[in-house]
Write an enzyme that holds these catalytic residues in place. Structure first.
Site, PDB file in Angstrom:
ATOM      1  N   GLY A 258     -42.410 -35.579  -5.238  1.00 18.72           N
ATOM      2  CA  GLY A 258     -41.535 -35.283  -6.367  1.00 18.72           C
ATOM      3  C   GLY A 258     -40.137 -35.732  -6.036  1.00 18.72           C
ATOM      4  O   GLY A 258     -39.873 -36.185  -4.927  1.00 18.72           O
TER       5      GLY A 258
ATOM      6  N   PHE B 275     -37.581 -33.956  -5.586  1.00 23.00           N
ATOM      7  CA  PHE B 275     -36.888 -33.127  -4.614  1.00 23.00           C
ATOM      8  C   PHE B 275     -37.703 -32.761  -3.402  1.00 23.00           C
ATOM      9  O   PHE B 275     -37.204 -32.166  -2.480  1.00 23.00           O
ATOM     10  CB  PHE B 275     -36.361 -31.863  -5.285  1.00 23.00           C
ATOM     11  CG  PHE B 275     -35.194 -32.203  -6.123  1.00 23.00           C
ATOM     12  CD1 PHE B 275     -33.933 -32.268  -5.556  1.00 23.00           C
ATOM     13  CD2 PHE B 275     -35.360 -32.547  -7.450  1.00 23.00           C
ATOM     14  CE1 PHE B 275     -32.852 -32.644  -6.317  1.00 23.00           C
ATOM     15  CE2 PHE B 275     -34.279 -32.919  -8.207  1.00 23.00           C
ATOM     16  CZ  PHE B 275     -33.018 -32.965  -7.638  1.00 23.00           C
ATOM     17  N   GLY B 276     -38.969 -33.118  -3.422  1.00 20.77           N
ATOM     18  CA  GLY B 276     -39.726 -32.754  -2.244  1.00 20.77           C
ATOM     19  C   GLY B 276     -41.143 -33.270  -2.318  1.00 20.77           C
ATOM     20  O   GLY B 276     -41.700 -33.453  -3.403  1.00 20.77           O
ATOM     21  N   ASP B 277     -41.692 -33.514  -1.165  1.00 17.74           N
ATOM     22  CA  ASP B 277     -43.064 -33.967  -1.098  1.00 17.74           C
ATOM     23  C   ASP B 277     -43.956 -32.781  -0.781  1.00 17.74           C
ATOM     24  O   ASP B 277     -43.520 -31.803  -0.192  1.00 17.74           O
ATOM     25  CB  ASP B 277     -43.191 -35.023  -0.005  1.00 17.74           C
ATOM     26  CG  ASP B 277     -42.324 -36.238  -0.319  1.00 17.74           C
ATOM     27  OD1 ASP B 277     -42.400 -36.713  -1.457  1.00 17.74           O
ATOM     28  OD2 ASP B 277     -41.562 -36.674   0.565  1.00 17.74           O
ATOM     29  N   VAL B 278     -45.216 -32.886  -1.206  1.00 14.58           N
ATOM     30  CA  VAL B 278     -46.149 -31.804  -0.935  1.00 14.58           C
ATOM     31  C   VAL B 278     -47.167 -32.277   0.103  1.00 14.58           C
ATOM     32  O   VAL B 278     -47.713 -33.382  -0.008  1.00 14.58           O
ATOM     33  CB  VAL B 278     -46.862 -31.344  -2.224  1.00 14.58           C
ATOM     34  CG1 VAL B 278     -47.775 -30.168  -1.930  1.00 14.58           C
ATOM     35  CG2 VAL B 278     -45.850 -30.967  -3.289  1.00 14.58           C
TER      36      VAL B 278
ATOM     37  N   LYS C 285     -44.597 -27.512   0.319  1.00 16.59           N
ATOM     38  CA  LYS C 285     -43.618 -28.345  -0.362  1.00 16.59           C
ATOM     39  C   LYS C 285     -42.371 -28.403   0.512  1.00 16.59           C
ATOM     40  O   LYS C 285     -41.833 -27.375   0.903  1.00 16.59           O
ATOM     41  CB  LYS C 285     -43.283 -27.731  -1.722  1.00 16.59           C
ATOM     42  CG  LYS C 285     -42.333 -28.597  -2.520  1.00 16.59           C
ATOM     43  CD  LYS C 285     -42.282 -28.147  -3.974  1.00 16.59           C
ATOM     44  CE  LYS C 285     -41.476 -29.126  -4.788  1.00 16.59           C
ATOM     45  NZ  LYS C 285     -41.725 -29.017  -6.209  1.00 16.59           N
TER      46      LYS C 285
ATOM     47  N   ASP D 107     -42.158 -26.426 -17.315  1.00 18.24           N
ATOM     48  CA  ASP D 107     -42.661 -27.742 -16.948  1.00 18.24           C
ATOM     49  C   ASP D 107     -44.182 -27.811 -17.036  1.00 18.24           C
ATOM     50  O   ASP D 107     -44.854 -28.284 -16.125  1.00 18.24           O
ATOM     51  CB  ASP D 107     -42.176 -28.104 -15.539  1.00 18.24           C
ATOM     52  CG  ASP D 107     -42.103 -29.612 -15.326  1.00 18.24           C
ATOM     53  OD1 ASP D 107     -42.209 -30.350 -16.322  1.00 18.24           O
ATOM     54  OD2 ASP D 107     -41.949 -30.048 -14.175  1.00 18.24           O
TER      55      ASP D 107
END
Lengths: 433, 336
Positions: free
Chosen positions: A15, A17-20, A35, A127
């Site tokens: 994403g 703002f951050g990867d999972v 995350k 969302d």
């Protein structure tokens, strides 16, 4: 509690703002999703993020991905959540292109159940879209990725920077301020998601998302058309997409709609998930993180602040002590003073065998300088500094000569530089008493 | 709602009496604890309906009065706090709602709940102590933050020895506990300006020692939040006394200088917003001046490279230019 408790397997999503990541919890050998949010990348008040996490930790519903814990690793925040091995409904769409009405009804019903809980907790998801509806390996539906990403998405939108795809956004979310909409926005997004699941994409998705953003509030609500769709689903979508949020039904009343009450018992989601997994494997689709996972903290150059506030030291002594630091030797300047105070007799270890001057071991005040510092270098360094301070060319030449001479003397009489420095430090020590 | 009354007719007094009895019976090691938990949950829901009404009935003022009086008289809030962790997940949230509703209740400009909590201050102390208890810490935090909206309670807490525990709680290894405690600590030190300014003046040394320790924390979030809190405190006009003292102390200057050279860009910026006070302060102590002068070259080099453009904040850029200018005006280090 921390990085050491988890074994990272690989990136499963990314994403802004951050990867999972998928990871194994070493404590209880369970699979989790983590995350990773890079905190220093955003100047936003991190309190927003913290509040969201606190809220997440207070949710308990089987229709919402379970929050496990959060910890800070360096400058990143790791949010540990329940792992949903079946991927997202968005992944299903990538493989199957579209889902049939029954499967969609089954998914949407559980989305509504999740929303009933969330709205009961006075929370707006913000969302809802297929990519945020996750599936467990045994085909259960879980809402994910609310709050933590939602709040940030909204602040980003206000700042007119990057926006997530707005196709799912309710008109009032686009036109009004953050405080100007409520949980009904999720109902609109659920309607759009229903269309997305049965047709493969949300309405208007052929347009540029940024251009369409301000068209959505002006346009009439999208409708689901086509003889292949039942009246029930068309009616359901129509209710979700009522433009006036006050007239739009709530999640709990939508759960009574025929479209979701008439679900047959066996919807074979597991089969769809397995087909999707095979398809992903066949095309070797793997997800790559946007940011590299950084376990090692990067080292940047530090400023060598001068923290000495005692006034007695002359600038020269200051420079000497400070510059000892800069020599590429393991040496801690602050120890000089401490050790000078200590009544130490151990200075004999400093004596250099081939010294041309008497070692200091017999003198009452010992100055045990570490013997791994090259004193010739210290002198050279100091004199270089003096040279920089010289106001005239003559002075510079004189200093240069001095440097050359000192160098020559040290070669002739090894240990000379050390002796001189020791004496300077001793003098300083006496002055301070 | 009406069906509940039909099946289980109760006056508010009876309701509270039953709640108090059931809550003491919950023994988590005993298999029957669910039964008593469920009873408490049911009573708390009924209390909520008396206070807030539901789809069918409007809240009745006389019922609310009876309920509140019974709650004070039987120390119900004390038992709810003491046995909070024995209640089920949703009931704990209901307890927080109960507190919040009672606190807002006013009789001729006075809040009877505030008076009660001050007289029965064991409750407040329990709430403070339980801030670090997993499962209930966040609930206690939210109740306490509701309480300290009232200055008299804020005053009680600031002057209680348990207040200082917050500086440990905010470093708790459970993220939610640590950050929730921080929110409480922040509120305690920012809401009631006059009270806080007196507190900071009376406790300058101990407070400074504690907040400085947090600023040196290895945890990025703790660090960033505590610098923010310090910024907020020094920006508050009424904290003038604290401000003067803080910016006279070389220990603080060193700490903030370390922040300027931190590897995190955000911490540098936060550090800058405190550092500027050292420079802008009209009467600087000699020791502070010494350090500033000794590092003049360092500062000039540092601030010429200090890039604030990515933060889209023209104010900060102006401030940086001002600070750089002030530094350039400092006398040079004495020559040979």
């Amino acid at each position: 509690m921390g990085v050491q408790d988890y074994e990272i397997h690989g990136c499963v999503g990314k994403g802004t703002f951050g990867d999972v990541y998928k990871a194994n919890s070493i404590k209880d050998n369970s699979i989790v999703a983590i995350k990773v949010i890079h905190l220093d990348d955003t100047t936003e008040d991190i309190n927003v993020l913290i509040q969201e996490i606190q809220f997440l930790s207070g949710l308990r519903s089987s229709y919402i991905t379970k929050y496990l814990e959060t910890f800070i690793n360096g400058m990143s925040m790791w949010i540990v959540m329940e792992y949903c091995g079946g991927g997202s409904c968005g992944d299903l769409l990538k493989c199957h292109k579209k889902l049939n009405e029954e499967v969609t009804a089954y998914i949407i019903r559980d989305v509504l159940r999740g929303l009933v809980y969330l709205h009961g907790q006075k929370k707006v998801h913000r969302d809802i879209k297929s990519a945020n509806i996750l599936l467990t390996i045994d085909g259960k539906i879980k809402l994910a990725d609310f709050g933590v990403s939602g709040e940030i998405t909204m602040t980003q939108l206000k700042r007119n920077t990057f926006v997530g795809t707005p196709f799912w956004m309710a008109p009032e979310v686009i036109t009004r301020q953050k405080s100007g909409y409520n949980e009904k926005a999720d109902i609109w997004s659920t309607g759009i998601t229903t269309i997305e699941l049965v047709t493969g994409s949300p309405p208007l998705s052929e347009h540029n998302p940024l251009k369409i953003l301000f068209e959505i509030p002006k346009k009439k609500p999208p409708v689901l058309t086509g003889i292949q769709f039942s009246e029930n689903i068309k009616d359901f979508v129509k209710y979700c997409l009522i433009k006036d949020p006050t007239k739009r039904p709530s999640s709990s009343s939508l759960l009574h709609h025929k479209y979701v009450t008439n679900i047959k018992r066996h919807v074979n989601l597991i089969q769809l998930i397995e087909q999707k997994d095979k398809w992903y494997k066949k095309y070797h689709i793997t997800k790559k993180p946007k940011h590299e996972l950084n376990f090692e903290e990067s080292t940047s150059e530090k400023v060598h602040w001068n923290f000495d506030s005692t006034r007695k030291l002359s600038p020269m002594q200051q420079t000497l002590i400070e510059d000892l630091n800069n020599l590429h030797r393991p040496y801690q300047s602050h120890k000089v003073d401490e050790e000078m105070d200590a009544d130490s007799n151990s200075s004999s270890s400093n004596s250099i065998n081939n010294s041309a001057v008497t070692p200091t071991s017999k003198t009452p005040i010992s100055s045990p300088l570490p013997n791994n510092v090259n004193y010739n270098e210290v002198f050279k360094y100091c004199l270089e500094r003096v040279k920089l301070r010289a106001k005239s060319v003559e002075t510079r030449i004189t200093v240069n000569n001095l440097m050359n001479n000192i160098h020559q003397y040290e070669l002739d009489q090894p240990g000379l530089s050390e002796a001189i420095i020791e004496e300077i430090l001793k003098l300083d020590h006496l002055l301070q008493r | 709602m009406s069906f509940l009354f039909k099946r289980n007719p109760r006056t508010p007094q009876e309701l509270i009496k039953n709640l108090n009895e059931s809550i003491e019976k919950i023994d988590l090691s005993n298999d029957n604890h669910r039964k008593y938990q469920d009873e408490c949950s049911k009573y708390l829901k009924q209390i909520k309906i008396i206070l807030h009404g539901d789809d069918e009935i409007e809240p009745q003022p006389d019922q609310i009065t009876l309920l509140a009086q019974e709650i004070y008289q039987t120390d119900c809030l004390y038992y709810l706090t003491k046995y909070l962790s024995n209640l089920d997940f949703d009931s704990r949230k209901d307890v927080a709602i109960l507190f919040s509703t009672l606190l807002r209740r006013k009789i001729s400009n006075k809040s009877p709940t505030v008076d009660y909590l001050i007289s029965k201050n064991e409750i407040l102390i329990l709430l403070m102590k339980n801030q670090e208890v997993q499962e209930i810490g966040l609930i206690c935090g939210s109740i306490l933050r509701d309480c300290i909206k009232f200055e008299i309670i804020n005053d009680f807490i600031l002057n209680n020895k348990y207040f200082w525990n917050y500086f440990n709680y905010v470093q708790n290894e459970i993220f939610e506990i640590a950050t929730d405690s921080f929110t409480t600590l922040h509120d305690l030190l920012t809401i009631h300006k006059k009270l806080v300014s007196e507190f900071l003046a009376d406790n300058y040394d101990y407070f400074t020692k504690n907040i400085n320790k947090l600023i040196q924390s290895k945890n990025y979030v703790t660090k960033r939040q505590s610098i923010r809190l310090l910024s907020e405190i020094v920006l508050t006009r009424s904290n003038q006394f604290f401000l003067n003292k803080y910016f006279d102390d070389t220990i603080n200057l060193k700490l903030i200088m370390m922040l300027l050279s931190d590897k995190s860009k955000n911490l540098q910026i936060e550090g800058f917003h405190i550092f500027k006070f050292f420079i802008a302060k009209p009467k600087k102590s000699q020791k502070i001046l010494d350090i500033l002068i000794k590092n003049k070259d360092n500062f000039i080099e540092f601030f010429e490279k200090f890039d604030l453009s990515s933060f889209n904040d023209s104010n900060s850029i102006d401030e940086k230019d001002y600070i750089l200018n002030e530094i350039k005006k400092l006398p040079d280090i004495e020559r040979l």
